[in-house]
Design a protein around this motif. Sequence first.
Motif, PDB file in Angstrom:
ATOM      1  N   ASN A  80       0.215   5.076  -1.534  1.00  0.00           N
ATOM      2  CA  ASN A  80       0.913   5.950  -2.479  1.00  0.00           C
ATOM      3  C   ASN A  80       0.039   6.094  -3.719  1.00  0.00           C
ATOM      4  O   ASN A  80      -0.952   5.387  -3.883  1.00  0.00           O
ATOM      5  CB  ASN A  80       2.280   5.381  -2.849  1.00  0.00           C
ATOM      6  N   PHE A  82       0.033   6.413  -8.093  1.00  0.00           N
ATOM      7  CA  PHE A  82       0.794   6.140  -9.310  1.00  0.00           C
ATOM      8  C   PHE A  82      -0.056   6.533 -10.507  1.00  0.00           C
ATOM      9  O   PHE A  82      -1.290   6.654 -10.410  1.00  0.00           O
ATOM     10  CB  PHE A  82       1.230   4.675  -9.394  1.00  0.00           C
ATOM     11  N   ASN A 124       1.134  -5.567 -12.588  1.00  0.00           N
ATOM     12  CA  ASN A 124       2.197  -4.771 -11.966  1.00  0.00           C
ATOM     13  C   ASN A 124       2.693  -5.524 -10.743  1.00  0.00           C
ATOM     14  O   ASN A 124       1.983  -6.363 -10.196  1.00  0.00           O
ATOM     15  CB  ASN A 124       1.706  -3.407 -11.454  1.00  0.00           C
ATOM     16  N   LEU A 126       3.886  -4.387  -6.978  1.00  0.00           N
ATOM     17  CA  LEU A 126       3.937  -3.268  -6.041  1.00  0.00           C
ATOM     18  C   LEU A 126       4.820  -3.654  -4.853  1.00  0.00           C
ATOM     19  O   LEU A 126       4.675  -4.745  -4.305  1.00  0.00           O
ATOM     20  CB  LEU A 126       2.524  -2.940  -5.570  1.00  0.00           C
ATOM     21  N   THR A 127       5.741  -2.779  -4.469  1.00  0.00           N
ATOM     22  CA  THR A 127       6.555  -3.012  -3.275  1.00  0.00           C
ATOM     23  C   THR A 127       5.975  -2.195  -2.119  1.00  0.00           C
ATOM     24  O   THR A 127       5.725  -0.996  -2.262  1.00  0.00           O
ATOM     25  CB  THR A 127       8.026  -2.624  -3.496  1.00  0.00           C
ATOM     26  N   ASN A 130       8.948   0.291  -0.091  1.00  0.00           N
ATOM     27  CA  ASN A 130       9.458   1.401  -0.913  1.00  0.00           C
ATOM     28  C   ASN A 130       8.359   2.195  -1.588  1.00  0.00           C
ATOM     29  O   ASN A 130       8.620   3.250  -2.181  1.00  0.00           O
ATOM     30  CB  ASN A 130      10.429   0.873  -1.974  1.00  0.00           C
ATOM     31  N   LYS A 131       7.130   1.685  -1.538  1.00  0.00           N
ATOM     32  CA  LYS A 131       5.977   2.357  -2.130  1.00  0.00           C
ATOM     33  C   LYS A 131       6.175   2.630  -3.617  1.00  0.00           C
ATOM     34  O   LYS A 131       5.895   3.713  -4.127  1.00  0.00           O
ATOM     35  CB  LYS A 131       5.668   3.669  -1.390  1.00  0.00           C
ATOM     36  N   THR A 132       6.686   1.635  -4.315  1.00  0.00           N
ATOM     37  CA  THR A 132       6.904   1.762  -5.758  1.00  0.00           C
ATOM     38  C   THR A 132       6.059   0.725  -6.491  1.00  0.00           C
ATOM     39  O   THR A 132       5.652  -0.293  -5.916  1.00  0.00           O
ATOM     40  CB  THR A 132       8.378   1.547  -6.116  1.00  0.00           C
ATOM     41  N   SER A 134       5.866  -1.323 -10.397  1.00  0.00           N
ATOM     42  CA  SER A 134       6.604  -1.618 -11.624  1.00  0.00           C
ATOM     43  C   SER A 134       5.831  -1.160 -12.850  1.00  0.00           C
ATOM     44  O   SER A 134       4.643  -0.820 -12.760  1.00  0.00           O
ATOM     45  CB  SER A 134       6.842  -3.124 -11.723  1.00  0.00           C
TER      46      SER A 134
END
Length: 510
Positions: A80, A82, A124, A126-127, A130-132, A134
């Motif tokens: 992903n 960001f 950070n 990273l999950t 969920n591809k998110t 913080s």
Amino acid sequence: MKQKIWTTLLLFFITYYFSAQTQDLANLADGELVYGQILYTQESKVYGYIYFFDQGKIDKENEKIEYVILDKNLNKVSNNTFTRKISRFVKRKYSDCSLINDNEILIKYKLNHPAFSLTINSFNILTIKNKTISPEYWYKNGNIVEIPKTFKEYRKMMKHIDYSGIFYVDHKHNSIFIIEKSFVKFGSNKNIRFYNTKLELLWSYEYNPVGKENNFKQLTVRSISNNLIYLLESQHNSKYPEEFKIVALDATKGEKKFEYILENNKSEYSHTLYVKEANKQLILTGNYSKYSKKTDFNLDKNLGYYKIVLNETGKVVSKKYTQWDEFKSKIDVDKNGRVESNYQLRPIQFFIFNDGSISILTEKYKPAKEGVYLPIPILGDITKLATTSRQKTTDFILFNMDASFNNKSISTIHKELSKGYISDYLFSQYIKNDQGVAFFFIDYLKSDKTWILGVNTIIDGKLKEETITIYSKEDKFTILPMVAKEGYIMLREYNEKDKYNQIRLEKINY
């Protein structure tokens, strides 16, 4: 490590390697590859790899980054993009990535600004699923907070930081811990704090409650098991450490379970220290020399190896110190661990196995020698140059010790003489459920184009040696060996000018 080991690899002619799975990093994502890291599981096995690609500025204040996660077979797991704030005043560098659990990764950075002498650590989370990612956080005066959004806020906050912190991952308990770093008074660090991935404080251990510049404690985390966290605490005066002790904490509450003094100013010896828990016992091992309050372990006065075993309450189960005389029937060595031509046996790794046996990998080492200068015009410089020598390393010597710390065997792993390099050793990994280990080294041959990659395994105390000959006809591509899943090694081959950047898994024969 030698610079020349990153030489070209165009042809592999070796019978005991199979065709490998590959991945092209140059085409894995858009942008410039700026960082990569191996990810390890709770059991310290390779989970996979993460790579970051800088896709440039979105505007004056933001940049776009893409991450790509590969599994241990080099298959893409997640990716992903960001955005994050940028500032030409604050420099950010990746420092590490660690898998916290099956779904979260800690990404660590170092932040600095030329106007401040302080380096701040940030992170950070990273999950994967969920591809998110913080917000970016740092530790400030006892709390985890978001980093400033603007340089003006950053500059203001830097003036009010008394305590920052360095972040680490506790794989065993899916948590993050922070060791405090003081910016106000040397020796005033106080706490180690453990947090869950929601950044909620789980517990804190105050190891230095009344630290002063001339009387303070420091600590490092040396091992983490399912039940206990083992710290090495050192007590210091204004000049020298006065005591080193192992402190065991309850892994869920942070309560002290026991402490064991390894050495203090009344001790007979100074030690190096390798730590591992096996069968609910803590094994301490390393080299030792006569105690000196002004220095740590002295390789020039190396007396041998030691092994100390502690039970769950910190009581000594066994303790043994070897002397070099015990090995003389198998190797010609003097009382301070020197072998032929005055080479020292410098310790490289201590491999501690589940059955309590230990294999000790050493490398023949001769330190650099400063030349003799004569106060004679021209001749003085020539004499100094002629008598100066670079540090040298040659063969590995492997000592295999049984669970009672008696020597079972000594093996020599032959390699070419190296001058000016720290070591030919690369890395290692436990295999066979920690009953064995694989370790790797690079051996530079006399030909400019030919190299040997040494692949060695110790299983049930038996050494097996394999070598891979690598060579090319031109210096065009660079090759970098890396840790891979058990039974494999990963090779990264690249040439930035040709936009060639491939990784592949090669099976090793054991």
